[in-house]
Design an enzyme around this catalytic site. Sequence first.
Site, mmCIF file in Angstrom:
data_model
loop_
_atom_site.group_PDB
_atom_site.id
_atom_site.type_symbol
_atom_site.label_atom_id
_atom_site.label_comp_id
_atom_site.label_asym_id
_atom_site.label_seq_id
_atom_site.Cartn_x
_atom_site.Cartn_y
_atom_site.Cartn_z
ATOM 1 N N LYS A 11 23.404 48.340 32.608
ATOM 2 C CA LYS A 11 22.064 48.729 32.134
ATOM 3 C C LYS A 11 21.385 47.583 31.403
ATOM 4 C CE LYS A 11 23.266 48.857 27.582
ATOM 5 N NZ LYS A 11 22.775 47.980 26.558
ATOM 6 N N ASP A 138 26.845 54.570 24.628
ATOM 7 C CA ASP A 138 26.098 54.315 25.871
ATOM 8 C C ASP A 138 26.664 55.075 27.068
ATOM 9 O OD1 ASP A 138 24.403 52.580 24.585
ATOM 10 O OD2 ASP A 138 25.372 50.746 25.306
HETATM 11 P P1 ATP Z 1 27.064 47.225 25.068
HETATM 12 O O1 ATP Z 1 25.826 46.753 25.737
HETATM 13 O O2 ATP Z 1 27.394 48.680 25.329
HETATM 14 O O3 ATP Z 1 27.201 46.822 23.627
HETATM 15 P P2 ATP Z 1 28.446 45.016 26.181
HETATM 16 O O4 ATP Z 1 27.886 44.828 27.541
HETATM 17 O O5 ATP Z 1 27.863 44.135 25.108
HETATM 18 O O6 ATP Z 1 28.289 46.516 25.777
HETATM 19 P P3 ATP Z 1 31.143 45.200 27.201
HETATM 20 O O7 ATP Z 1 31.085 44.383 28.438
HETATM 21 O O8 ATP Z 1 31.201 46.666 27.359
HETATM 22 O O9 ATP Z 1 29.984 44.793 26.179
HETATM 23 O O10 ATP Z 1 32.419 44.672 26.365
HETATM 24 C C1 ATP Z 1 32.585 44.857 24.982
HETATM 25 C C2 ATP Z 1 34.060 44.686 24.617
HETATM 26 O O11 ATP Z 1 34.811 45.771 25.159
HETATM 27 C C3 ATP Z 1 34.684 43.414 25.167
HETATM 28 O O12 ATP Z 1 35.110 42.638 24.087
HETATM 29 C C4 ATP Z 1 35.862 43.856 26.031
HETATM 30 O O13 ATP Z 1 37.030 43.148 25.743
HETATM 31 C C5 ATP Z 1 36.047 45.331 25.698
HETATM 32 N N1 ATP Z 1 36.329 46.156 26.920
HETATM 33 C C6 ATP Z 1 37.179 47.176 26.990
HETATM 34 N N2 ATP Z 1 37.172 47.730 28.217
HETATM 35 C C7 ATP Z 1 36.290 47.040 28.951
HETATM 36 C C8 ATP Z 1 35.837 47.142 30.306
HETATM 37 N N3 ATP Z 1 36.296 48.067 31.148
HETATM 38 N N4 ATP Z 1 34.886 46.280 30.697
HETATM 39 C C9 ATP Z 1 34.380 45.366 29.834
HETATM 40 N N5 ATP Z 1 34.781 45.214 28.567
HETATM 41 C C10 ATP Z 1 35.731 46.048 28.114
#
Ligand code: ATP
Length: 290
Positions: A11, A138
């Site tokens: 997203k 989210d």
């Molecule tokens: P948001 O926008 O919801 O804050 P994000 O895109 O910034 O999320 P993610 O890619 O979801 O961040 O990753 C955040 C943390 O979650 C990372 O440090 C990662 O190690 C951990 N994590 C746990 N499971 C997953 C997964 N399936 N995919 C990605 N990251 C994961």
Amino acid sequence: MNNIKIKAYGKINLSLDVLGRRENGYHDVSMIMQTVDLYDIITLTSIKDCSEIRLKSDTDSIPLDSGNIAYKAARLIKEEYKIDDGVEIHIEKHIPVAAGMGGGSADAAAVLRGMDKLFGLNIGTERLEELGLRLGADVPFLISGGTALAEGVGERLKRLPAPPPCTVLLVKPGVSVSTKEVYEDFDSLAEAVHPDTRGLSELMGNIGLREMALLLGNVLEGVTLRKHKIIEEIKKDLIENGAVFSMMTGSGPTVFGLFETEEQAERAAGYFEGTKGIELVKAVGWLVAE
Ligand code: ATP
């Protein structure tokens, strides 16, 4: 059925406002969320002779144990619906990690939907969203995706018409941002520029791209920008390369530019590809709700 493949769409936030902080550390938000055509592929396979959850991926940039939010999603369904069979989860990662694109939450939402189908549970969207909230703010939105106003901590969802057609160019710099830290820094901020998220949500479906662009905003942008000047540079370069608008998504560091045509977006992509400090450049479209 013992095998199922699901697309887990990432997203962007068209609008992100933080209204306050709760005692438990969660924040009250008002956001317009939009899924885009960039997805992880989740494959779930049921295992008959043991009750284990096994996790595999094509990348080692995410935890491959019970710390992975996709693992937690499978465990939640197994516990809530008393499923004895085991399950193997394979994550083919395309959404950049810790990028502000909700990659982990998207995987969790896809596992919830996938487990529902794989084990024929007929859980229903509302209950899936409730379960999703236990995993992350989210996740409820990403159960169905599309365009939505998300309030509360992210669980109060109102479906909205899709934004005007355009091409979205995602540009992610190679810097790491911790969502937790960004929110903590935001809490200590004296002043912030708040977007009119509600106002925009009421106009969605009745405004063109340029009008919509005037109303987009992300209250967290200033916080992350102060630490990472490259975000400001990408925003500026997107505009100079023909974007109608550019903004950071979520807590960053990914920046998106909105382009009137695919050709313009591809031309701008050419500018960023191979540029120092840029990790990912991808032109995508909106994705409507499933
Ligand atoms: P948001 O926008 O919801 O804050 P994000 O895109 O910034 O999320 P993610 O890619 O979801 O961040 O990753 C955040 C943390 O979650 C990372 O440090 C990662 O190690 C951990 N994590 C746990 N499971 C997953 C997964 N399936 N995919 C990605 N990251 C994961």
